[in-house]
Design an enzyme around this catalytic site. Structure first.
Site, PDB file in Angstrom:
ATOM      1  N   SER A  16       0.835  -1.200   0.000  1.00 22.67           N
ATOM      2  CA  SER A  16       0.000   0.000   0.000  1.00 22.67           C
ATOM      3  C   SER A  16       0.871   1.252   0.000  1.00 22.67           C
ATOM      4  O   SER A  16       2.080   1.175   0.230  1.00 22.67           O
ATOM      5  CB  SER A  16      -0.920  -0.006   1.227  1.00 22.67           C
ATOM      6  OG  SER A  16      -0.156   0.111   2.408  1.00 22.67           O
TER       7      SER A  16
ATOM      8  N   THR B 125       0.233   2.589   8.904  1.00 20.94           N
ATOM      9  CA  THR B 125       0.142   3.521  10.035  1.00 20.94           C
ATOM     10  C   THR B 125       1.521   3.887  10.553  1.00 20.94           C
ATOM     11  O   THR B 125       1.788   5.050  10.889  1.00 20.94           O
ATOM     12  CB  THR B 125      -0.711   2.911  11.155  1.00 20.94           C
ATOM     13  OG1 THR B 125      -2.057   2.754  10.688  1.00 20.94           O
ATOM     14  CG2 THR B 125      -0.727   3.801  12.379  1.00 20.94           C
TER      15      THR B 125
ATOM     16  N   ASP C 124      -4.956 -14.495  -0.962  1.00 25.64           N
ATOM     17  CA  ASP C 124      -5.504 -14.135   0.340  1.00 25.64           C
ATOM     18  C   ASP C 124      -6.057 -15.383   1.017  1.00 25.64           C
ATOM     19  O   ASP C 124      -6.680 -16.226   0.385  1.00 25.64           O
ATOM     20  CB  ASP C 124      -6.633 -13.108   0.185  1.00 25.64           C
ATOM     21  CG  ASP C 124      -6.103 -11.731  -0.171  1.00 25.64           C
ATOM     22  OD1 ASP C 124      -5.023 -11.387   0.317  1.00 25.64           O
ATOM     23  OD2 ASP C 124      -6.768 -11.023  -0.947  1.00 25.64           O
TER      24      ASP C 124
ATOM     25  N   SER D 241      -3.296 -13.751  11.663  1.00 27.75           N
ATOM     26  CA  SER D 241      -2.351 -12.638  11.605  1.00 27.75           C
ATOM     27  C   SER D 241      -2.770 -11.516  12.543  1.00 27.75           C
ATOM     28  O   SER D 241      -1.976 -11.025  13.354  1.00 27.75           O
ATOM     29  CB  SER D 241      -2.269 -12.118  10.167  1.00 27.75           C
ATOM     30  OG  SER D 241      -1.578 -10.899  10.100  1.00 27.75           O
TER      31      SER D 241
END
Length: 502
Positions: free
Chosen positions: A207, A211, A264, A272
């Site tokens: 991405s 954060t 996925d 996770s």
């Protein structure tokens, strides 16, 4: 060649997390041990060892007395100038029989899950073996018992924190929605209410920003466990990079291969998320699950399955888990990219008039739910309490205090190059492909260049006139800017305006 091994040489090759060793093909070690290219080898020095993938060299890049190491291998071995590298065969990876069994339909029992996770943690799996494990777990191939077994094994493979409190709050976003950077707003609201919230966050893998990447433009995030504990005990919360503390370290290895394969696993996703929460010492967790056609969770049916597995696995692990389903149709806020998202966060925390309303509202809803989950707000009153914390300035004061405790608040960087994309005709903003938007920000340089990314000027449903700005691309170099704009020229679906019919 020295009798006690080969001279180590740092080649400066970035192989990400995979340790790689390099030997000349005509090296006596290769001949004596029968090593070939792609062999798995144990490399040892000074009482430390690592299992690496071997690459062989046919040139004079290395001397016969030398062995090269990738950056990952060098960090793990840390050879001193007087130390030598010794090579040997590692023991066979016996847990691969468990992986093969799962591929052929045999359920993963708890003992098998522990064997697999132990071998991954010890670095015994080559990437091709990791790929087999990821494939065995892909889609919906893991049931609740298997997910719980893997979660428990992943927790036990790393460190585990204990805060000595009956309620330790945490949140996680499933992801797939650019700009959805609510954590740095939620943590100070929750901490200012007297709850403990030691937040470990990830850096971006595929991405434009994680954060931790965004927070790193505002304050240091590379704190070790001791530093993290100091900040939390002082301020009641932190926002640090999870990679600097050894909490569920196997997860990062598995995610690296999942992303490369673009596979996925719903069950592995649950393991996770929750393994890291348990390892961080959390007791109550709120999971934000954006649902949208280009988000990670694309439909309500998948959201319902994930919610069931998250809540049930959490209960089995002693966690109280609540899932909040949110709108995942469009990007959140204006900035996409570390520094640009950080500026949105500051605008919200400082109660500025230009703060993005959607980011503010999302953060307040999540913070309100956590306040209720933590027992400091009555049911239905959390949102109002969170809003008062933000409006009064308490959240901003707490955020500044957390940043100072982590090493000091700083100003996010600004990109040197910008290009604004404008509307070509009258119309309505009708579609936003969040995946293409994220890729555009990455091609502009995010997150490697923290100031890079893009800033949205419109939302879905907005009316625009010819020449009105749609978004602005930010880049650190002219080449990155042109690369992003070339992608945009061939992918107009990033953001489309439906032309008025006259």
């Amino acid at each position: 060649m020295a009798d006690d091994g080969l001279f180590p040489r740092r080649l400066g090759i970035d192989t990400y997390q995979e340790p790689v060793a390099y030997l000349r093909q005509d090296s006596p070690v290769c001949r004596a041990e029968g090593f070939n290219a792609q062999s798995r080898v144990r490399v040892s020095c000074g009482g430390r060892s690592v299992i690496a993938t071997l690459n062989t060299i046919r040139s004079d890049l290395l001397a016969p007395t030398e062995a090269g190491l990738s950056e990952a291998a060098w960090r793990l071995l840390r050879p001193a100038p007087d130390e030598r590298l010794c090579f040997s065969h590692p023991r066979p990876v016996e847990s691969m029989s468990d992986v093969r069994g799962k591929l052929y339909g045999r359920p993963l029992e708890e003992a098998a899950a522990r064997r697999i996770i132990r071998d991954i943690h010890e670095g015994r799996y080559a990437d091709i073996e990791l790929a087999a494990y990821v494939t065995a777990c892909a889609g919906s191939r893991l049931d609740l018992a298997e997910i719980t077994a893997l979660t428990r094994a992943m927790v036990d493979a790393g460190d585990r924190l204990d805060w000595g409190r009956p309620r330790v709050m945490d949140k996680h976003c499933v992801g797939g929605l650019p700009g959805n950077r609510t954590t740095p707003i939620v943590v100070p609201i929750v901490a200012s209410a007297g709850l403990l919230m030691p937040k470990t966050s990830s850096r971006a893998i595929t991405s434009p920003a994680g954060t931790a990447d965004t927070m790193a433009t505002l304050a240091p995030v590379d704190l070790d466990t001791r530093g993290m504990r100091r900040v939390v005990e002082q301020e009641g919360g932190c926002i640090v990079w999870g990679g600097s503390v050894s909490l569920s370290p196997v997860d990062d290895t598995i995610i690296r291969v999942e992303r490369a394969l673009d596979l996925d696993s719903e069950g592995q996703l649950v393991a996770s998320i929750l393994s890291k929460k348990v390892a961080a010492g959390s007791t109550h967790v709120l999971v934000d699950m954006p649902v949208g056609p280009t988000a990670k969770v694309r439909n309500p049916e998948m959201a319902q399955r994930l919610e069931h597995h998250l809540v049930a696995t959490g209960e089995a692990m002693g966690l109280a888990v609540r899932v909040h389903t949110s709108d995942g149709v469009q990007a959140v806020g204006r900035g996409i990219g570390p520094a640009l998202e950080a500026r949105d966060i500051l605008a919200v925390l400082q109660n500025r008039e230009d703060a993005p309303g959607d980011l503010r509202e999302r953060a307040l809803v999540l913070a309100g739910e956590i306040l209720e989950l933590g027992g400091v707000a009555a049911p239905g009153e959390g949102l109002a309490q969170a809003g008062e914390s933000l409006a009064s300035g308490r959240a901003w004061d707490k955020f500044r205090a957390i940043c100072e405790a982590q090493g000091g608040l700083r100003e996010p960087p600004v990109a040197r190059h910008r290009h604004t994309v404008v509307a070509m005709h009258h119309g309505t903003v009708a579609h936003m492909n969040t995946r293409s938007i994220a890729k555009l920000a990455k091609l502009a340089g995010a997150p490697a260049d923290p100031a890079a990314g893009l800033v949205l000027a419109v939302r879905l449903g907005d009316r625009v006139e010819p020449g009105a700005p749609l978004f602005t691309v930010h880049a650190e170099s002219r080449g990155s800017l042109e690369y992003a704009l070339d992608f945009l020229a061939n992918h107009p679906e990033c953001l489309s305006v439906e032309e008025d019919l006259i």
